[in-house]
Write an enzyme that holds these catalytic residues in place. Structure first.
Site, mmCIF file in Angstrom:
data_model
loop_
_atom_site.group_PDB
_atom_site.id
_atom_site.type_symbol
_atom_site.label_atom_id
_atom_site.label_comp_id
_atom_site.label_asym_id
_atom_site.label_seq_id
_atom_site.Cartn_x
_atom_site.Cartn_y
_atom_site.Cartn_z
ATOM 1 N N THR A 9 38.108 166.257 108.557
ATOM 2 C CA THR A 9 38.482 164.593 109.009
ATOM 3 C C THR A 9 38.915 163.699 107.661
ATOM 4 O O THR A 9 39.329 162.671 108.171
ATOM 5 C CB THR A 9 37.057 164.188 109.433
ATOM 6 O OG1 THR A 9 36.133 164.268 108.415
ATOM 7 C CG2 THR A 9 36.603 164.893 110.768
ATOM 8 N N GLY A 10 39.055 164.487 106.492
ATOM 9 C CA GLY A 10 39.254 163.398 105.509
ATOM 10 C C GLY A 10 40.847 163.533 105.308
ATOM 11 O O GLY A 10 41.498 164.145 106.177
ATOM 12 N N VAL A 12 42.846 164.512 102.947
ATOM 13 C CA VAL A 12 43.629 165.725 102.650
ATOM 14 C C VAL A 12 43.413 166.890 103.784
ATOM 15 O O VAL A 12 44.338 167.393 104.074
ATOM 16 C CB VAL A 12 43.000 166.272 101.171
ATOM 17 C CG1 VAL A 12 43.494 167.624 101.066
ATOM 18 C CG2 VAL A 12 43.362 165.445 100.118
ATOM 19 N N ARG A 37 27.457 164.526 110.316
ATOM 20 C CA ARG A 37 27.817 163.209 111.386
ATOM 21 C C ARG A 37 28.825 163.353 112.217
ATOM 22 O O ARG A 37 29.150 162.708 113.370
ATOM 23 C CB ARG A 37 27.847 161.881 110.555
ATOM 24 C CG ARG A 37 28.943 161.732 109.508
ATOM 25 C CD ARG A 37 28.862 160.349 108.761
ATOM 26 N NE ARG A 37 29.967 160.134 107.731
ATOM 27 C CZ ARG A 37 29.878 160.786 106.750
ATOM 28 N NH1 ARG A 37 28.976 161.315 106.141
ATOM 29 N NH2 ARG A 37 31.057 160.352 105.904
ATOM 30 N N SER A 38 29.865 164.383 111.677
ATOM 31 C CA SER A 38 31.246 164.401 112.436
ATOM 32 C C SER A 38 30.928 165.726 113.530
ATOM 33 O O SER A 38 32.124 165.851 114.172
ATOM 34 C CB SER A 38 32.225 164.910 111.460
ATOM 35 O OG SER A 38 32.600 163.567 110.688
ATOM 36 N N ARG A 97 37.614 175.094 89.187
ATOM 37 C CA ARG A 97 38.986 175.175 88.418
ATOM 38 C C ARG A 97 38.609 175.856 87.164
ATOM 39 O O ARG A 97 39.710 176.807 86.634
ATOM 40 C CB ARG A 97 39.551 173.890 88.076
ATOM 41 C CG ARG A 97 40.023 173.632 89.520
ATOM 42 C CD ARG A 97 40.614 171.962 89.326
ATOM 43 N NE ARG A 97 40.862 171.492 90.871
ATOM 44 C CZ ARG A 97 41.115 170.224 91.108
ATOM 45 N NH1 ARG A 97 40.924 169.247 90.100
ATOM 46 N NH2 ARG A 97 41.374 169.620 92.147
ATOM 47 N N CYS A 126 46.175 167.479 91.628
ATOM 48 C CA CYS A 126 47.205 167.148 92.168
ATOM 49 C C CYS A 126 48.142 166.886 91.027
ATOM 50 O O CYS A 126 49.314 167.207 91.063
ATOM 51 C CB CYS A 126 47.004 166.102 92.840
ATOM 52 S SG CYS A 126 46.168 164.576 92.347
ATOM 53 N N GLY A 157 45.164 159.272 96.043
ATOM 54 C CA GLY A 157 44.437 160.250 95.249
ATOM 55 C C GLY A 157 42.931 159.780 95.021
ATOM 56 O O GLY A 157 42.253 160.627 94.855
ATOM 57 N N HIS A 234 52.513 160.578 93.198
ATOM 58 C CA HIS A 234 52.333 160.546 91.802
ATOM 59 C C HIS A 234 53.607 160.649 91.061
ATOM 60 O O HIS A 234 54.356 161.400 91.432
ATOM 61 C CB HIS A 234 51.122 161.713 91.404
ATOM 62 C CG HIS A 234 49.862 161.287 91.968
ATOM 63 N ND1 HIS A 234 49.496 160.180 92.733
ATOM 64 C CD2 HIS A 234 48.683 162.138 91.789
ATOM 65 C CE1 HIS A 234 48.062 160.232 92.849
ATOM 66 N NE2 HIS A 234 47.760 161.377 92.361
ATOM 67 N N ASN A 307 51.306 163.682 96.317
ATOM 68 C CA ASN A 307 49.995 164.215 95.731
ATOM 69 C C ASN A 307 49.070 164.806 96.982
ATOM 70 O O ASN A 307 48.133 165.723 96.703
ATOM 71 C CB ASN A 307 49.367 162.888 95.032
ATOM 72 C CG ASN A 307 49.028 161.980 95.917
ATOM 73 O OD1 ASN A 307 49.933 161.058 96.232
ATOM 74 N ND2 ASN A 307 47.823 161.749 96.428
#
Length: 329
Positions: A9-10, A12, A37-38, A97, A126, A157, A234, A307
């Protein structure tokens, strides 16, 4: 091919669904995942509605691939649980990462490091992705010595709340502030939080991640990251000192032949990369290619990319495509 999109739902996550659809990734079963909650709400994919499930139910479904864009703490907690049931996780947060046991991948540059044993794969920052798309081929030819990068980063971003802040300030509405200052008509030399050495986390990512991706820690890299009132894309001003001499025409040729890179470098006709142009596209655009007149073997250039796409969703989906194409999942 069961595919879970964690954080669907975000900002990205929504682009990830869009990119999976556009690139016709071979999804036979989509498993959208979001916060508690989603759960039970719907997301759209290929004109159909899919019900969001809990993390627990998604793990129980044992997807082949799980693409995460749900923040570092969520990834640290749940990515290993997916990996335990045999799922290959591609994670968009900063959680894994710099873990020496995890691969950090930009497919055009270093996908060949991936194996079947890699169950948690990190998607780079990104700003890092668009930078290494240019540094990678140039390093092979001329050998990097030092890189200085200054970024001009879109509010996307930071997320939806930052977009709301910018749009609220543009329209004169009183909107909740994500940044310590207004972003409209402003530039904030402050991306992410400050560390003890007075660099921001974003700058530290930019200084560390390219070395891991390129498998080369012999060059120096320093960064300044700036947030600007742009909604998508970006930009980066990059100064590159090489160990070896170069010719500008050869630099342009190398970059134009790099998959995923488009050279836009005709200043006589005002043809150069801009975030306005890159928005919604998957390529990395490079221009303003010129010698640094202040010292030898040094190049200036300007890099722009969307980005949310190449800087996040598209790169993650490309990793998934590589895994499928090479029978690694």
């Amino acid at each position: 091919m069961k595919v879970a999109v964690v954080g669907s739902t975000g900002m990205v996550g929504q682009v990830m669904l869009k990119v999976l659809e556009e690139r016709n990734f071979p999804v036979t079963e989509l498993i959208p995942v979001a916060s508690e909650r989603s759960v039970g709400k719907k997301v759209k994919y290929k004109q159909k509605e899919f019900t969001i499930v809990s993390m627990k139910d998604a793990i129980a479904a044992k997807p082949d691939i799980a693409i995460f864009s749900a923040g570092g703490s969520t990834s640290l907690e749940f990515a290993p649980l997916f990996a335990e049931v045999g799922t290959t996780v591609i994670d968009n947060s900063s959680a894994w990462r710099m873990d020496p046991d995890k691969k950090l991948v930009v497919p055009e540059i270093n996908a060949d490091v991936l194996t079947k044993e890699d169950k948690i794969i990190a998607n780079p920052n990104c700003s890092t992705i668009q930078l290494v798309m240019v540094l990678g081929p140039l390093n092979k030819k001329y050998d990097l010595k030092r890189v200085i990068v200054s970024t001009y980063q879109s509010v996307t971003g930071t997320g939806k709340a930052a977009v709301d802040q910018l749009n609220g300030e543009i329209s004169g509405n009183d909107t909740a502030k994500v940044y310590p200052y207004q972003i409209f008509k402003n530039a904030l030399p402050h991306c992410d939080v400050f560390a003890e050495d007075d660099y921001t986390k974003e700058e530290i990512k930019l200084m560390k991640e390219p070395k891991k991706i390129l498998g080369d820690d012999t060059f120096n890299l320093t960064a300044t990251a700036v947030r600007v009132p742009v909604q998508g894309g970006h930009s980066e001003s990059v100064n590159i000192e090489f160990e070896n001499e170069f010719e500008l025409d050869e630099v342009r040729k190398i970059l134009s032949e790099t998959p995923g890179v488009i050279v836009m470098d005709d200043v006589k006709n005002n043809h150069y990369p801009m975030p306005l142009y890159s928005e919604g596209k998957d390529e990395v655009f490079v221009g303003r290619i010129r010698r640094d007149l202040s010292q030898p073997k040094t190049l200036n250039l300007w890099i722009v990319a969307d980005n949310l796409r190449k800087g996040a969703a598209t790169n993650a989906v490309q990793i998934a495509e590589y895994l499928v194409a090479n029978n690694l999942v």
